[in-house]
Design a protein around this motif. Sequence first.
Motif, PDB file in Angstrom:
ATOM      1  N   LYS A 244       0.942   3.834  -3.042  1.00  0.00           N
ATOM      2  CA  LYS A 244       0.670   5.259  -2.825  1.00  0.00           C
ATOM      3  C   LYS A 244       1.754   6.109  -3.477  1.00  0.00           C
TER       4      LYS A 244
ATOM      5  N   ALA B 235      -9.631   1.835  -1.631  1.00  0.00           N
ATOM      6  CA  ALA B 235      -9.447   0.429  -1.285  1.00  0.00           C
ATOM      7  C   ALA B 235      -9.913  -0.453  -2.413  1.00  0.00           C
TER       8      ALA B 235
ATOM      9  N   ILE C 272      -6.283   7.095  -3.307  1.00  0.00           N
ATOM     10  CA  ILE C 272      -5.971   5.672  -3.239  1.00  0.00           C
ATOM     11  C   ILE C 272      -7.159   4.990  -2.617  1.00  0.00           C
TER      12      ILE C 272
ATOM     13  N   SER D 260      -7.116  -1.269   2.419  1.00  0.00           N
ATOM     14  CA  SER D 260      -6.459  -1.216   1.111  1.00  0.00           C
ATOM     15  C   SER D 260      -6.863  -2.405   0.256  1.00  0.00           C
TER      16      SER D 260
ATOM     17  N   SER E 210       0.830  -1.210   0.000  1.00  0.00           N
ATOM     18  CA  SER E 210       0.000   0.000   0.000  1.00  0.00           C
ATOM     19  C   SER E 210       0.860   1.254   0.000  1.00  0.00           C
TER      20      SER E 210
END
Length: 472
Positions: free
Chosen positions: A208, A221, A219, A391, A204
């Motif tokens: 990012k 999920a 961003i 995420s 994650s």
Amino acid sequence: MERSEAYGFSAAISGAFLLSCLLFSALNREQRAPYMDEAFHVPQAQAYCEGLFQQWEPMITTLPGLYLMSVGIVKPAVWLFGWSGSVVCSTGMLRFINLLFSVGNFYLLYLLLCKIHHKNKTVSGFQRILSTLTLAMFPTLYFFTFLYYTDTGSVFFTLFAYLMCLYGNHKTSALLGFCGFMFRQTNIIWTVFCGGSVVAQKLSEAWKTELQKKKEERISAMKGSFSELIKVLQFLTEYIMSFTNLVTLIVLTWPYILLVIVFFAFVVINGGIVVGDRSSHEACFHIPQLFYFFSFTLFFSFPHLMTPNKIGNFLRSVRKHLIQYSILIAISLFLVWKFTYVHKYLIGDNRHYTFYVWRKVFQRHDLVKYVFVPAYIFAGWSLADSLKSKSIFWNLIYFVCVFAVTVPQKLLEFRYFILPFLIYRLNIPVPPLSRLLLELTLYIVVNAITFHLFLNKTFQWPNSEEIQRFMW
């Protein structure tokens, strides 16, 4: 923890324990002898209490974690209080060990809720306490607190391992994961989940950075677009193909990797996952188990998963992606048709709720199992939608683990859904008080009905004088 929250938590855990002690006393008065699987677990624990560690009941399919832990608890009681081993290792005292585990589970659930949602400052202490109380009363888990089964201890060590993982104590987490594995072999999957959540966090962060390079703002999920999924898979492939990244992940997760290696060594040496009686626990590709889990979760989380807003969003999603949903329904119908299995225990033991669910619902007509497919899809969509704050990589590892823990099971058994449900429920945003109260009310009603049936609605089989009871 603020003082008022500390007082509230102390009152909640004390009240829950007092209620459990009263129920425990009532259950033990009515059912003193070992019942159902206790007929195997209790004698095995008593043999361990007597030091007969070579003795093994062939009908037991799990490793001896429960019995070793029981000996570790009762032996000091024998030395300290001068009790005889026969008293301490009686059925009632062995059941009481699970009551102690339930107190630990209560505390762990609270700590997990605090850790997972610590960034959300809008969540009140009362919401955390009420969420903890609700999850501690989760019917399928709560009922087996009062019998000498592996579920309560299994949940304790798995939740403890997850908590240590969240705090970054990965060696401790893996050690606790091993304890959970000793209670139930399939808990190795939740060790993989712990390691996977560490990997998901690193991915994650890298994702990012990747999006910031491309000047993409959000961003999400799980946005649901196919093109985004392709981008994520491309990124995942490129990330893992990097030797430096791979080494970094291995260094972070080596305790979990080591435990997985131990698990595979056990499988090779043992000749399979199951110990003891393997004839009734053969693995198969039972895809509908995933659908049953979605339905189970939808029922016990309906205040969160069946809100008017969610239903409206789902219908809009169907209208927008009608072709994709049509293909999904067609695939699901095929999977239900081709991979539905009926275990002999499911249709042969009328003491379990699943027997009546199957007989009164699924066996009414051959087409019934296909009618539920749209409901399965909604349940799965709603569950995934509730986890959209996590995420996409966390979601990926979670659903892979849910698949791995449910699909190989031929027997429809609600106990298999306890841990995946709790992990899901802990990770959704903390619900508002109105929904929590509705959820708690549902759990109290279901528990009341379950204990009433177990204690008061006994029956006997033909040609048998033994008292039978309804249970999960």
